[in-house]
Enzyme design. Structure first.
Site, PDB file in Angstrom:
ATOM      1  N   ASP A   1      35.152 -15.874  39.126  1.00  0.00           N
ATOM      2  CA  ASP A   1      34.076 -16.706  39.662  1.00  0.00           C
ATOM      3  C   ASP A   1      34.340 -18.206  39.519  1.00  0.00           C
ATOM      4  OD1 ASP A   1      32.363 -14.690  40.605  1.00  0.00           O
ATOM      5  OD2 ASP A   1      31.663 -14.277  38.579  1.00  0.00           O
TER       6      ASP A   1
ATOM      7  N   HIS B   1      35.700 -12.912  29.891  1.00  0.00           N
ATOM      8  CA  HIS B   1      35.675 -11.621  30.571  1.00  0.00           C
ATOM      9  C   HIS B   1      35.776 -10.526  29.520  1.00  0.00           C
ATOM     10  CE1 HIS B   1      36.676  -8.394  33.378  1.00  0.00           C
ATOM     11  NE2 HIS B   1      36.206  -9.200  34.314  1.00  0.00           N
TER      12      HIS B   1
HETATM   13  C1  SDX Z   1      32.374 -10.979  36.752  1.00  0.00           C
HETATM   14  O1  SDX Z   1      33.401  -6.728  34.428  1.00  0.00           O
HETATM   15  C2  SDX Z   1      33.987  -7.201  35.475  1.00  0.00           C
HETATM   16  O2  SDX Z   1      35.022  -6.782  35.874  1.00  0.00           O
HETATM   17  C3  SDX Z   1      33.207  -8.322  36.156  1.00  0.00           C
HETATM   18  C4  SDX Z   1      33.942  -9.073  37.291  1.00  0.00           C
HETATM   19  C5  SDX Z   1      34.144  -8.163  38.511  1.00  0.00           C
HETATM   20  O3  SDX Z   1      35.076  -8.437  39.303  1.00  0.00           O
HETATM   21  O4  SDX Z   1      33.334  -7.267  38.725  1.00  0.00           O
HETATM   22  O5  SDX Z   1      35.194  -9.566  36.846  1.00  0.00           O
HETATM   23  C6  SDX Z   1      33.083 -10.233  37.842  1.00  0.00           C
HETATM   24  O6  SDX Z   1      31.273 -10.592  36.427  1.00  0.00           O
HETATM   25  C7  SDX Z   1      33.041 -12.148  36.073  1.00  0.00           C
HETATM   26  C8  SDX Z   1      32.216 -12.716  34.932  1.00  0.00           C
HETATM   27  C9  SDX Z   1      31.254 -13.776  35.444  1.00  0.00           C
HETATM   28  N1  SDX Z   1      30.397 -14.273  34.377  1.00  0.00           N
HETATM   29  C10 SDX Z   1      30.521 -15.499  33.869  1.00  0.00           C
HETATM   30  O7  SDX Z   1      31.403 -16.283  34.217  1.00  0.00           O
HETATM   31  C11 SDX Z   1      29.462 -15.861  32.859  1.00  0.00           C
HETATM   32  C12 SDX Z   1      30.100 -16.494  31.652  1.00  0.00           C
HETATM   33  N2  SDX Z   1      30.873 -15.485  30.946  1.00  0.00           N
HETATM   34  C13 SDX Z   1      30.255 -14.714  29.999  1.00  0.00           C
HETATM   35  O8  SDX Z   1      28.906 -14.722  29.741  1.00  0.00           O
HETATM   36  C14 SDX Z   1      31.039 -13.588  29.334  1.00  0.00           C
HETATM   37  O9  SDX Z   1      32.328 -14.003  29.094  1.00  0.00           O
HETATM   38  C15 SDX Z   1      31.033 -12.253  30.100  1.00  0.00           C
HETATM   39  C16 SDX Z   1      29.605 -11.801  30.476  1.00  0.00           C
HETATM   40  C17 SDX Z   1      31.854 -12.346  31.355  1.00  0.00           C
HETATM   41  C18 SDX Z   1      31.647 -11.186  29.177  1.00  0.00           C
HETATM   42  O10 SDX Z   1      30.751 -10.899  28.142  1.00  0.00           O
HETATM   43  P1  SDX Z   1      31.136 -10.065  26.834  1.00  0.00           P
HETATM   44  O11 SDX Z   1      32.371  -9.294  27.031  1.00  0.00           O
HETATM   45  O12 SDX Z   1      29.911  -9.344  26.422  1.00  0.00           O
HETATM   46  O13 SDX Z   1      31.478 -11.198  25.788  1.00  0.00           O
HETATM   47  P2  SDX Z   1      30.479 -11.951  24.830  1.00  0.00           P
HETATM   48  O14 SDX Z   1      29.417 -12.597  25.602  1.00  0.00           O
HETATM   49  O15 SDX Z   1      30.045 -10.990  23.762  1.00  0.00           O
HETATM   50  O16 SDX Z   1      31.393 -13.062  24.200  1.00  0.00           O
HETATM   51  C19 SDX Z   1      32.395 -12.775  23.214  1.00  0.00           C
HETATM   52  C20 SDX Z   1      32.690 -14.082  22.529  1.00  0.00           C
HETATM   53  C21 SDX Z   1      31.429 -14.761  21.997  1.00  0.00           C
HETATM   54  O17 SDX Z   1      31.804 -15.572  20.910  1.00  0.00           O
HETATM   55  P3  SDX Z   1      31.459 -15.092  19.388  1.00  0.00           P
HETATM   56  O18 SDX Z   1      29.981 -14.919  19.293  1.00  0.00           O
HETATM   57  O19 SDX Z   1      32.215 -13.794  19.187  1.00  0.00           O
HETATM   58  O20 SDX Z   1      31.989 -16.211  18.532  1.00  0.00           O
HETATM   59  O21 SDX Z   1      33.249 -15.026  23.456  1.00  0.00           O
HETATM   60  C22 SDX Z   1      32.364 -16.133  23.634  1.00  0.00           C
HETATM   61  C23 SDX Z   1      31.002 -15.652  23.125  1.00  0.00           C
HETATM   62  O22 SDX Z   1      30.211 -16.720  22.730  1.00  0.00           O
HETATM   63  N3  SDX Z   1      32.273 -16.362  25.081  1.00  0.00           N
HETATM   64  C24 SDX Z   1      32.053 -17.553  25.649  1.00  0.00           C
HETATM   65  C25 SDX Z   1      32.065 -17.324  27.020  1.00  0.00           C
HETATM   66  N4  SDX Z   1      32.291 -16.029  27.250  1.00  0.00           N
HETATM   67  C26 SDX Z   1      32.419 -15.448  26.078  1.00  0.00           C
HETATM   68  N5  SDX Z   1      31.834 -18.749  25.125  1.00  0.00           N
HETATM   69  C27 SDX Z   1      31.603 -19.772  26.003  1.00  0.00           C
HETATM   70  N6  SDX Z   1      31.617 -19.613  27.326  1.00  0.00           N
HETATM   71  C28 SDX Z   1      31.841 -18.409  27.869  1.00  0.00           C
HETATM   72  N7  SDX Z   1      31.842 -18.243  29.175  1.00  0.00           N
END
Ligand code: SDX
Length: 378
Positions: free
Chosen positions: A315, A261
């Site tokens: 989620d 998140h």
């Molecule tokens: C919702 O914003 C809100 O409030 C949203 C929400 C709401 O109520 O409205 O809470 C609802 O949208 C929940 C999120 C649902 N999405 C997912 O579950 C999809 C999987 N999660 C992600 O793709 C991700 O964590 C996000 C989209 C939720 C957040 O994205 P960010 O903040 O842009 O983070 P990022 O993708 O840049 O990741 C930062 C780091 C990375 O590693 P590095 O490159 O720095 O080494 O964290 C890692 C990412 O690879 N990472 C994950 C991960 N999420 C982040 N690695 C593996 N699995 C994951 N799910």
């Protein structure tokens, strides 16, 4: 003019001032209008919470009754909207059906009077009332069935479950579903809310505002993740495959759905409550073997990615709750939308109160002073 540092995804950049909700991502705290989400999920109802979010205070008994009655009276959708929905392809995603149907409300209710409180209240009521009916109607019609009419004897949440199956839900199912909607109702400056606010800032009609938010919620990085979580649990198949799945995901830089998140660096408090709700349902309706996979996944992801602040988000467990309630998988995200409408409407109203059109800057990275080359010389 001073140039600020560019932050992809506007990370950490305030886009608005708001008094609607607040997240502390390091402590795992979420409040709506200052009230902890745990308290609302346990003691309030979705409709009362929607009132709180939109009107900024808990309603009195009379105010709540009026609000519920108005919503009940507006649940039905026009024949022409149903006729339009009948033409949707059976295999289309219900989120697309919802986005189209919400946008179509603007055709049928075209008056726009954004400075008239009676108009604002009417639009709030109409949107909250009709969205569940449209989700349920699209679900019936894609199966070749007539939509099930709203049941005026049932409250908001029980009625939605009724419109899916034509049978009254048991009290625990209705209560758990109500708590799910409360948990999803609002979450500060998430992507769909931001989308709603940008659209609202142009002073367009509220149906356009909600339609743009529905489209934004649909993506797998946002609300679409709840459906993807179930697909992932199916793909993993058994508890013993979990570690390999996580290791492969990390190696291949594949996101593990339902984890991570932008704001929370600990377990999302909503995930904790949803997990408890899932367990209550399992006690009543029997265990779900996917829950064992989910528990192991949470354990292994924490071990592998906890140091990066990757924990279950809202989620992760919601799909297991909806699955136990017998809800089809591709309705999980429309259900998120049914709930989040409350937050979108609250932000719409707040935006209108002090509106300025959103018009951020960009950092241009292209060329200058190029010469036009005629097509036969390229
Ligand atoms: C919702 O914003 C809100 O409030 C949203 C929400 C709401 O109520 O409205 O809470 C609802 O949208 C929940 C999120 C649902 N999405 C997912 O579950 C999809 C999987 N999660 C992600 O793709 C991700 O964590 C996000 C989209 C939720 C957040 O994205 P960010 O903040 O842009 O983070 P990022 O993708 O840049 O990741 C930062 C780091 C990375 O590693 P590095 O490159 O720095 O080494 O964290 C890692 C990412 O690879 N990472 C994950 C991960 N999420 C982040 N690695 C593996 N699995 C994951 N799910």
């Amino acid at each position: 003019m001073t140039f600020c540092e560019y932050k992809p995804g506007l990370e950490g950049i305030p886009a608005a001032q708001s008094s609607i909700s607040c997240v502390d991502g390091t402590k795992g705290i979420l409040e709506y209008r200052g009230i902890a989400i745990e308290e609302l999920a346990q003691k309030s109802t979705f409709i009362e919470t929607a009132y709180l979010l939109i009107w900024g205070k808990l309603p009195t008994l009379d105010e709540l009754e009026d609000f519920e009655t108005d919503i009940r009276l507006h649940r039905r959708i026009k024949y022409s909207i149903r006729d339009m929905m009948k033409c949707f392809p059976d295999r289309g995603h219900p989120m697309d059906a919802l986005q189209t149907s919400v946008a179509a409300l603007g055709l049928f209710y075209s008056r726009r009077a954004l400075d008239d409180p009676i108009y604002i209240r009417g639009a709030v009521v109409r949107i909250l009332a009709k969205i569940p009916t449209m989700v349920a109607a699209a679900n019936s019609m894609r199966r070749g069935n007539d939509p099930i009419q709203p049941n005026d004897n049932l409250d908001y949440c029980a009625n939605f479950l009724y419109m899916l199956t034509e049978s009254k839900p048991d009290p625990l199912s209705a209560k758990v579903f109500d708590a799910c909607l409360t948990l999803h109702a609002e979450h500060t400056m998430n992507a769909s809310t931001f989308s709603a606010m940008v659209t609202a800032s142009t002073l367009t009609d509220p149906y356009g505002v909600i339609a743009s938010a529905v489209g934004t919620l649909a993506g797998p990085l946002h609300g679409g993740a709840n459906e993807e979580v179930l697909l992932m649990l199916e793909e993993i198949g058994t508890v013993k495959n979990v570690r390999t799945y996580v290791e492969n995901s990390i190696t291949n830089k594949r996101k593990i759905m339902g984890f991570g998140h932008r704001v929370y660096k600990v377990k999302d408090p909503r995930a904790t409550i949803l997990q408890e709700l899932a367990e209550q349902l399992f006690e009543l309706k029997g265990h779900d073997e996917y829950y064992d996979i989910a528990l192991e996944l949470e354990r292994v992801v924490e071990e592998e990615l906890g140091s990066k602040g990757i924990y279950p988000n809202v989620d992760f467990y919601s799909g297991l709750v909806y699955r136990k309630l017998g809800i089809p998988q591709d309705l999980f995200t429309p259900i998120f939308a049914i709930a989040r409408v409350a937050g979108w409407l609250a932000h719409w109203k707040e935006q209108l109160a002090e509106n300025r059109i959103f018009r951020p800057a960009q950092i241009y990275t292209g060329l200058h002073e190029q010469t036009y080359i005629p097509i036969d010389e390229r």
